[in-house]
Design a protein around this motif. Structure first.
Motif, mmCIF file in Angstrom:
data_model
loop_
_atom_site.group_PDB
_atom_site.id
_atom_site.type_symbol
_atom_site.label_atom_id
_atom_site.label_comp_id
_atom_site.label_asym_id
_atom_site.label_seq_id
_atom_site.Cartn_x
_atom_site.Cartn_y
_atom_site.Cartn_z
ATOM 1 N N ILE A 106 0.842 -1.154 0.115
ATOM 2 C CA ILE A 106 0.106 -0.160 -0.150
ATOM 3 C C ILE A 106 0.844 1.260 -0.005
ATOM 4 O O ILE A 106 1.765 1.365 0.839
ATOM 5 C CB ILE A 106 -1.046 -0.162 1.276
ATOM 6 C CG1 ILE A 106 -1.821 -1.240 1.118
ATOM 7 C CG2 ILE A 106 -1.490 1.404 1.300
ATOM 8 C CD1 ILE A 106 -2.802 -1.225 2.481
ATOM 9 N N CYS A 107 0.745 2.161 -1.142
ATOM 10 C CA CYS A 107 1.471 3.416 -1.123
ATOM 11 C C CYS A 107 0.677 4.433 -1.007
ATOM 12 O O CYS A 107 -0.620 4.436 -1.630
ATOM 13 C CB CYS A 107 2.246 3.320 -2.474
ATOM 14 S SG CYS A 107 3.332 1.961 -2.654
ATOM 15 N N SER A 108 0.981 5.495 -0.447
ATOM 16 C CA SER A 108 -0.092 6.782 -0.009
ATOM 17 C C SER A 108 0.860 8.083 -0.090
ATOM 18 O O SER A 108 1.932 8.095 0.563
ATOM 19 C CB SER A 108 -0.630 6.603 1.216
ATOM 20 O OG SER A 108 -1.402 7.813 1.801
ATOM 21 N N TYR A 109 0.368 8.876 -0.870
ATOM 22 C CA TYR A 109 0.867 10.470 -0.739
ATOM 23 C C TYR A 109 0.008 11.346 -0.308
ATOM 24 O O TYR A 109 -1.285 11.245 -0.981
ATOM 25 C CB TYR A 109 1.461 10.893 -2.096
ATOM 26 C CG TYR A 109 1.630 12.158 -2.093
ATOM 27 C CD1 TYR A 109 2.795 12.716 -1.702
ATOM 28 C CD2 TYR A 109 1.031 12.928 -2.845
ATOM 29 C CE1 TYR A 109 3.059 14.056 -1.475
ATOM 30 C CE2 TYR A 109 1.079 14.372 -2.630
ATOM 31 C CZ TYR A 109 2.321 14.995 -1.910
ATOM 32 O OH TYR A 109 2.483 16.260 -1.930
ATOM 33 N N ASP A 250 1.784 4.886 -10.531
ATOM 34 C CA ASP A 250 2.876 4.230 -10.007
ATOM 35 C C ASP A 250 4.256 5.067 -10.397
ATOM 36 O O ASP A 250 5.127 5.161 -9.359
ATOM 37 C CB ASP A 250 3.194 2.811 -10.610
ATOM 38 C CG ASP A 250 3.808 1.956 -9.820
ATOM 39 O OD1 ASP A 250 4.176 2.206 -8.573
ATOM 40 O OD2 ASP A 250 4.458 0.894 -10.200
ATOM 41 N N MET A 251 4.258 5.719 -11.706
ATOM 42 C CA MET A 251 5.622 6.456 -11.895
ATOM 43 C C MET A 251 5.539 7.805 -11.057
ATOM 44 O O MET A 251 6.668 8.105 -10.451
ATOM 45 C CB MET A 251 5.337 6.754 -13.415
ATOM 46 C CG MET A 251 5.674 5.507 -14.426
ATOM 47 S SD MET A 251 5.216 6.031 -15.840
ATOM 48 C CE MET A 251 6.367 7.341 -16.117
ATOM 49 N N ARG A 252 4.370 8.084 -10.987
ATOM 50 C CA ARG A 252 4.316 9.675 -10.001
ATOM 51 C C ARG A 252 4.671 9.195 -8.771
ATOM 52 O O ARG A 252 5.431 10.275 -8.249
ATOM 53 C CB ARG A 252 2.902 10.202 -10.336
ATOM 54 C CG ARG A 252 2.763 11.619 -9.534
ATOM 55 C CD ARG A 252 1.469 12.120 -9.851
ATOM 56 N NE ARG A 252 1.179 12.397 -11.332
ATOM 57 C CZ ARG A 252 -0.167 12.442 -12.090
ATOM 58 N NH1 ARG A 252 -1.008 12.598 -11.230
ATOM 59 N NH2 ARG A 252 -0.094 12.548 -13.266
ATOM 60 N N TYR A 253 4.197 8.236 -8.299
ATOM 61 C CA TYR A 253 4.585 8.070 -6.665
ATOM 62 C C TYR A 253 6.382 7.677 -6.455
ATOM 63 O O TYR A 253 6.685 8.238 -5.595
ATOM 64 C CB TYR A 253 3.881 6.800 -6.287
ATOM 65 C CG TYR A 253 4.240 6.669 -4.797
ATOM 66 C CD1 TYR A 253 3.140 7.533 -3.820
ATOM 67 C CD2 TYR A 253 4.703 5.539 -4.371
ATOM 68 C CE1 TYR A 253 3.542 7.260 -2.582
ATOM 69 C CE2 TYR A 253 4.815 5.508 -2.702
ATOM 70 C CZ TYR A 253 4.330 6.326 -2.002
ATOM 71 O OH TYR A 253 4.492 6.303 -0.539
ATOM 72 N N GLY A 254 6.728 7.003 -7.698
ATOM 73 C CA GLY A 254 8.140 6.784 -7.453
ATOM 74 C C GLY A 254 9.070 8.199 -7.361
ATOM 75 O O GLY A 254 9.891 8.247 -6.537
ATOM 76 N N ILE A 255 8.521 9.027 -8.460
ATOM 77 C CA ILE A 255 9.168 10.366 -8.262
ATOM 78 C C ILE A 255 8.860 10.981 -7.061
ATOM 79 O O ILE A 255 9.963 11.931 -6.684
ATOM 80 C CB ILE A 255 8.411 11.283 -9.485
ATOM 81 C CG1 ILE A 255 8.945 10.389 -10.885
ATOM 82 C CG2 ILE A 255 9.221 12.580 -9.508
ATOM 83 C CD1 ILE A 255 8.247 10.834 -12.204
ATOM 84 N N ILE A 256 7.735 11.067 -6.570
ATOM 85 C CA ILE A 256 7.517 11.709 -5.153
ATOM 86 C C ILE A 256 8.480 11.257 -4.340
ATOM 87 O O ILE A 256 9.121 12.025 -3.331
ATOM 88 C CB ILE A 256 5.840 11.808 -4.881
ATOM 89 C CG1 ILE A 256 5.258 12.407 -5.946
ATOM 90 C CG2 ILE A 256 5.830 12.162 -3.370
ATOM 91 C CD1 ILE A 256 3.953 12.371 -5.718
#
Length: 277
Positions: A106-109, A250-256
């Motif tokens: 689970i990934c959260s921003y 997924d790409m955006r979260y990796g950058i963040i």
């Protein structure tokens, strides 16, 4: 039992309540008891028993326990407690909770508030209580209970699933609920950030690069290999399952994550903000 009124706003809740109420009525009739006699035996009034059997009230756990004992059901009635308890929560929360239970990661921003899985009761009450127009007292408690129930997934026993949280520094410095509530919330963050299956990072306000200005979102990577993206904004919540959309998330979260402080640096910043609070 006012907070257990059967708000059957969805087909699933209605189906469960109809099944439970039908079973309770069949067990009572098989025992040869009237509603008044049964109510007296379990400590509730005839009117309430009638409301439960007509599907107008959701029976509390203690009601089901008492019914199981009086009707000598051998645990068959008490076994329905978990299914019934879930109906206290809004359908949206139940759906998200099921997805979270199926997730391996689970990934959260979030750039506005602390993620719901990490909130203390007091912080959650302040966040949900800030809604305008406000919730009633009963609905506020229902919403808070639903949010806290989702936190059962964070277990030190299983160390599953994997969690990755990125919080904007603004969520640490925004005194939601007041200083004491924020102190408790920051202490909670320091506590959970030390769990082996949780990575907690902070995106500092001083960073010149921030790919999360579009708002909060979550990614749930499921056991079957699929990814689900959840996005919430004012008046609307959206779920994305299309691989093209989830890949972008997924790409955006990796950058963040790359723009944020490391977990160790983030812990130090949270501790620093706690000292200033």
């Amino acid at each position: 039992m006012s907070d257990w009124d059967a708000g059957l706003e969805d087909d699933e809740a209605g189906a469960v309540i109809r099944t439970v109420s039908r079973q309770l009525k069949l067990w009572r009739e098989a025992a040869g008891l009237t509603q008044a006699e049964f109510g007296a035996a379990i400590g509730y009034g005839e009117e309430l028993v009638s409301s439960v059997e007509r599907g107008r009230r959701i029976p509390r756990p203690e009601y089901l326990d008492a019914a199981d004992e009086v009707l000598a059901a051998g645990g068959k009635i008490a076994a329905m407690k978990q299914d019934v308890a879930e109906l206290r929560y809004p359908k949206k929360v139940r759906d998200v909770k099921r997805l979270e239970a199926e997730a391996v990661e689970i990934c959260s921003y979030n750039n506005s508030i602390v993620d719901g899985l990490l909130q203390t009761r007091e912080y959650a009450q302040a966040v949900i209580g800030s809604r305008r127009p406000p919730f009633t007292v009963d609905e506020l408690e229902r919403q808070v209970a639903a949010r806290l129930a989702r936190q059962e997934i964070i277990s030190t026993a299983t160390a599953e699933p994997l969690f990755s949280f990125v919080l904007c520094e603004s969520t640490l410095r925004r005194p939601i609920g007041g200083k004491m509530v924020m102190r408790g919330q920051l202490e909670r963050l320091l506590e959970v950030a030390r769990l082996p299956n949780i990575d907690l990072q902070v995106l500092p306000l001083g960073s010149e690069e921030n790919s999360g200005l579009g708002g909060p979102f979550r990614l749930l990577k499921l056991k079957d290999g699929a990814t689900v993206a959840l996005s919430e904004a004012a008046f609307i919540s959206r779920v994305f399952c299309n691989p093209k959309e989830t890949t972008v998330g997924d790409m955006r979260y990796g950058i963040i994550r790359a723009q944020a402080l490391t977990p160790r640096e983030s812990l130090a910043l949270i501790d620093k903000v706690l000292g200033e609070t």
